[in-house]
Design a protein around this motif. Structure first.
Motif, PDB file in Angstrom:
ATOM      1  N   GLN A 287     -50.822-110.532  38.991  1.00 12.04           N
ATOM      2  CA  GLN A 287     -50.797-109.341  39.842  1.00 12.04           C
ATOM      3  C   GLN A 287     -51.521-108.195  39.177  1.00 12.04           C
ATOM      4  O   GLN A 287     -51.664-108.148  37.962  1.00 12.04           O
ATOM      5  CB  GLN A 287     -49.355-108.937  40.168  1.00 12.04           C
ATOM      6  CG  GLN A 287     -48.504-108.523  38.982  1.00 12.04           C
ATOM      7  CD  GLN A 287     -48.685-107.087  38.538  1.00 12.04           C
ATOM      8  OE1 GLN A 287     -49.144-106.244  39.320  1.00 12.04           O
ATOM      9  NE2 GLN A 287     -48.337-106.788  37.298  1.00 12.04           N
ATOM     10  N   GLY A 289     -51.929-103.798  40.246  1.00  9.85           N
ATOM     11  CA  GLY A 289     -51.847-102.687  41.173  1.00  9.85           C
ATOM     12  C   GLY A 289     -53.042-101.771  41.029  1.00  9.85           C
ATOM     13  O   GLY A 289     -53.848-101.892  40.104  1.00  9.85           O
ATOM     14  N   LEU A 298     -51.953-103.146  45.847  1.00 12.23           N
ATOM     15  CA  LEU A 298     -51.350-104.175  45.005  1.00 12.23           C
ATOM     16  C   LEU A 298     -51.865-105.530  45.458  1.00 12.23           C
ATOM     17  O   LEU A 298     -51.896-105.827  46.653  1.00 12.23           O
ATOM     18  CB  LEU A 298     -49.821-104.149  45.109  1.00 12.23           C
ATOM     19  CG  LEU A 298     -49.073-105.222  44.313  1.00 12.23           C
ATOM     20  CD1 LEU A 298     -49.256-105.011  42.810  1.00 12.23           C
ATOM     21  CD2 LEU A 298     -47.589-105.255  44.664  1.00 12.23           C
ATOM     22  N   SER A 323     -45.401-101.339  48.051  1.00  9.54           N
ATOM     23  CA  SER A 323     -46.148-102.577  47.870  1.00  9.54           C
ATOM     24  C   SER A 323     -45.324-103.646  47.165  1.00  9.54           C
ATOM     25  O   SER A 323     -45.431-104.834  47.484  1.00  9.54           O
ATOM     26  CB  SER A 323     -47.441-102.301  47.091  1.00  9.54           C
ATOM     27  OG  SER A 323     -47.166-101.731  45.821  1.00  9.54           O
ATOM     28  N   TRP A 324     -44.474-103.232  46.225  1.00  7.12           N
ATOM     29  CA  TRP A 324     -43.632-104.211  45.527  1.00  7.12           C
ATOM     30  C   TRP A 324     -42.553-104.762  46.453  1.00  7.12           C
ATOM     31  O   TRP A 324     -42.262-105.961  46.448  1.00  7.12           O
ATOM     32  CB  TRP A 324     -43.006-103.577  44.289  1.00  7.12           C
ATOM     33  CG  TRP A 324     -44.008-103.362  43.208  1.00  7.12           C
ATOM     34  CD1 TRP A 324     -44.778-102.253  43.000  1.00  7.12           C
ATOM     35  CD2 TRP A 324     -44.405-104.300  42.218  1.00  7.12           C
ATOM     36  NE1 TRP A 324     -45.615-102.441  41.935  1.00  7.12           N
ATOM     37  CE2 TRP A 324     -45.404-103.682  41.425  1.00  7.12           C
ATOM     38  CE3 TRP A 324     -44.005-105.601  41.901  1.00  7.12           C
ATOM     39  CZ2 TRP A 324     -46.002-104.324  40.356  1.00  7.12           C
ATOM     40  CZ3 TRP A 324     -44.609-106.244  40.824  1.00  7.12           C
ATOM     41  CH2 TRP A 324     -45.591-105.612  40.065  1.00  7.12           C
ATOM     42  N   TRP A 345     -35.505-104.923  44.906  1.00 13.84           N
ATOM     43  CA  TRP A 345     -36.700-104.142  44.600  1.00 13.84           C
ATOM     44  C   TRP A 345     -36.590-102.705  45.094  1.00 13.84           C
ATOM     45  O   TRP A 345     -37.004-101.765  44.413  1.00 13.84           O
ATOM     46  CB  TRP A 345     -37.933-104.797  45.224  1.00 13.84           C
ATOM     47  CG  TRP A 345     -38.419-105.971  44.448  1.00 13.84           C
ATOM     48  CD1 TRP A 345     -38.278-107.289  44.769  1.00 13.84           C
ATOM     49  CD2 TRP A 345     -39.105-105.938  43.192  1.00 13.84           C
ATOM     50  NE1 TRP A 345     -38.838-108.081  43.796  1.00 13.84           N
ATOM     51  CE2 TRP A 345     -39.364-107.279  42.826  1.00 13.84           C
ATOM     52  CE3 TRP A 345     -39.529-104.911  42.362  1.00 13.84           C
ATOM     53  CZ2 TRP A 345     -40.024-107.607  41.647  1.00 13.84           C
ATOM     54  CZ3 TRP A 345     -40.190-105.232  41.188  1.00 13.84           C
ATOM     55  CH2 TRP A 345     -40.431-106.572  40.837  1.00 13.84           C
TER      56      TRP A 345
END
Length: 495
Positions: A287, A289, A298, A323-324, A345
């Protein structure tokens, strides 16, 4: 991805983040549902106060996307697959991939290898403040943030060229991480980096509406922005990019992918929940960002599952959090993670956003042992004595004045003497025009600088030095976070 292009910094300061109002509720994750749950995604959009965002998914060789909300704060134009977003630091992987193409071409570029020292490519421009390190820093060192040079973001606020930025690195203190704009790519390849990316990477991947800067993309931009960075049409372009990475397609070679996906530096010695090293629920996860003033991004991939997701939004702080939540909602669905086994999250992100706000606690932490306000020491000179122009060989010119405009709101420390200076950068880039700098006197020669940018802010310690002749000679500011934690300042000399 570990090999990264080092671009303009995401933000000048550690920005104040927005506190969400209501806890999110996860939808059912039954296999019959589509991966994209519109109701949930719209709720996330509202929760994090984002005008608009778009999600692109690649799964088992198929790509699809959906836009939500609006393409700007003051427009009713909806986000669609044709909406352009700045994608910030996610583009570091693009340049790393492009550099790998030079690595493969030993006939024309035999001097370009992962272990090639940078100074052999830029002998007249690239010098670090520690001369002994200059000859040792390689391409991999630069791409993996391990040369010892911290971000020095404020250097990048200046209206100067990339070459001038590189030439100023010799004046920047080293601490831990590298943060510098590339120029050697153009020098070696003979092409502007935007042209090389377009011709050698984006066009072969069908990324026909991805741009290096605003001008060629101007007809698509629907949100006013002067920030520099890469813009991409979401559905066809970033989906194509992620699909190529998952399938390890040309033009990047097998050897290039091995380098791009390899581990080259330790970002943190602590593994944070819910991860186990580079893994999530036993699956390898890649990943990165990206942040740009006004935009967030992201990209997350599970190579073993043939899955990748891109989230792009037009509000930096909110998108960085949302985005997470959105990406891992989709990942959990793909992996079949039951609701009770999912990581919270939204709670983590909300807590981080709250902790990052500029509050009285933030300001008090700069000088934690101050006496009561009545016992603070006066500044030793008349307020007008601090006025003037202060310079540094690498940082922007700083002008300090004792005649300050009214600020709304004015965030000041709880403990200060009531006297204020204000400042501005003389040679700033266009995107930094809204920056506000206020300097509050705390005690003696110590002050507090408060940054304001687009309604968000941060603070730093300031110290003035008095010359033997009785005048102000220098001002030291906690401009660089990597130095701030060590109690070190950037010192600018009064002209």
């Amino acid at each position: 991805m570990r090999l990264q292009r080092l671009t303009y910094a995401a933000a000048l300061i550690q920005l104040c983040l927005i506190q969400a109002q209501n806890p999110l509720q996860y939808p059912s994750s039954s296999p019959e549902e589509t991966l994209l749950d519109d109701a949930f995604n719209r709720k996330v959009l509202e929760h994090f106060h984002i005008p608009g965002l778009a999600i692109s998914i690649v799964h088992d060789g198929k790509a699809f996307a959906q836009g939500y909300g609006y393409s700007g704060i003051s427009t009713s134009t909806p986000v669609t697959e044709n909406t352009l977003f700045f994608t910030g630091s996610t583009t570091k992987a693009h340049t790393s991939a492009a550099i790998s193409l030079l690595m493969d071409d030993n006939n024309n570029f035999p001097q370009i290898q992962w272990n090639t020292p940078i100074h052999t490519l830029l002998p007249s421009d690239f010098t670090l403040s520690n001369p002994s390190l200059t000859s040792q820093i390689t391409i991999t060192d630069m791409l993996s943030h391990r040369s010892g040079l911290p971000r020095h973001d404020i250097v990048l606020l200046q209206n100067i060229t990339t070459q001038q930025i590189i030439q100023r690195t010799k004046h920047l203190p080293l601490t831990a991480e590298i943060r510098m704009e590339f120029h050697y790519f153009e020098v070696v390849s003979g092409l502007p980096i935007a042209t090389f990316l377009k011709e050698r990477l984006w066009t072969p991947l069908g990324m026909d509406e991805t741009y290096m800067d605003i001008e060629p993309a101007g007809r698509y931009i629907t949100r006013t922005s002067t920030a520099r960075g890469m813009s991409s049409r979401l559905c066809s372009d970033y989906a194509n990019w992620v699909s190529a990475l998952l399938e390890r397609e040309a033009p990047i070679s097998k050897e290039g992918y091995t380098a791009l996906f390899g581990a080259h530096s330790i970002v943190s010695g602590v593994v944070s929940e819910p991860f186990s090293g580079p893994n999530y629920k036993g699956h390898t996860l890649i990943q990165h960002g990206g942040s740009q003033d006004g935009f967030g991004a992201l990209v997350v991939m599970l190579p073993g599952e043939g899955f990748g997701v891109t989230v792009l939004g037009n509000e930096m702080v909110g998108t960085n959090g949302a985005s997470w939540v959105l990406a891992f909602e989709l990942i959990d669905r793909v992996l079949g993670v039951a609701g009770e086994e999912r990581f919270g999250w939204e709670a983590l992100v909300d807590a981080q956003l709250q902790q990052s706000k500029l509050t009285n606690d933030t300001l008090s932490a700069l000088y934690p042992t101050l006496p009561p306000t009545s016992e603070l020491l006066p500044y030793p000179l008349d307020l007008s004595s601090y006025e003037g122009i202060y310079t540094h060989p690498a940082y922007p010119i700083l002008r300090i004045s004792s005649t300050c405009p009214e600020r709304t709101p004015l965030k000041n420390p709880e403990k200060w003497t009531g006297s204020r200076l204000c400042a501005s950068f003389e040679n700033h880039a266009a995107f930094a025009s809204e920056l506000e700098l206020d300097i509050f006197h705390v005690t003696g020669t110590y002050w507090t600088l408060v940054f304001w940018f687009a309604g968000r802010g941060d603070a730093a310690r300031v110290e003035f030095r008095i010359s033997p002749g009785g005048g102000v000679s220098e001002v030291g500011v906690d401009f660089e976070p990597g130095m701030k934690v060590r109690g070190e300042k950037i010192w600018l000399t009064r002209v």
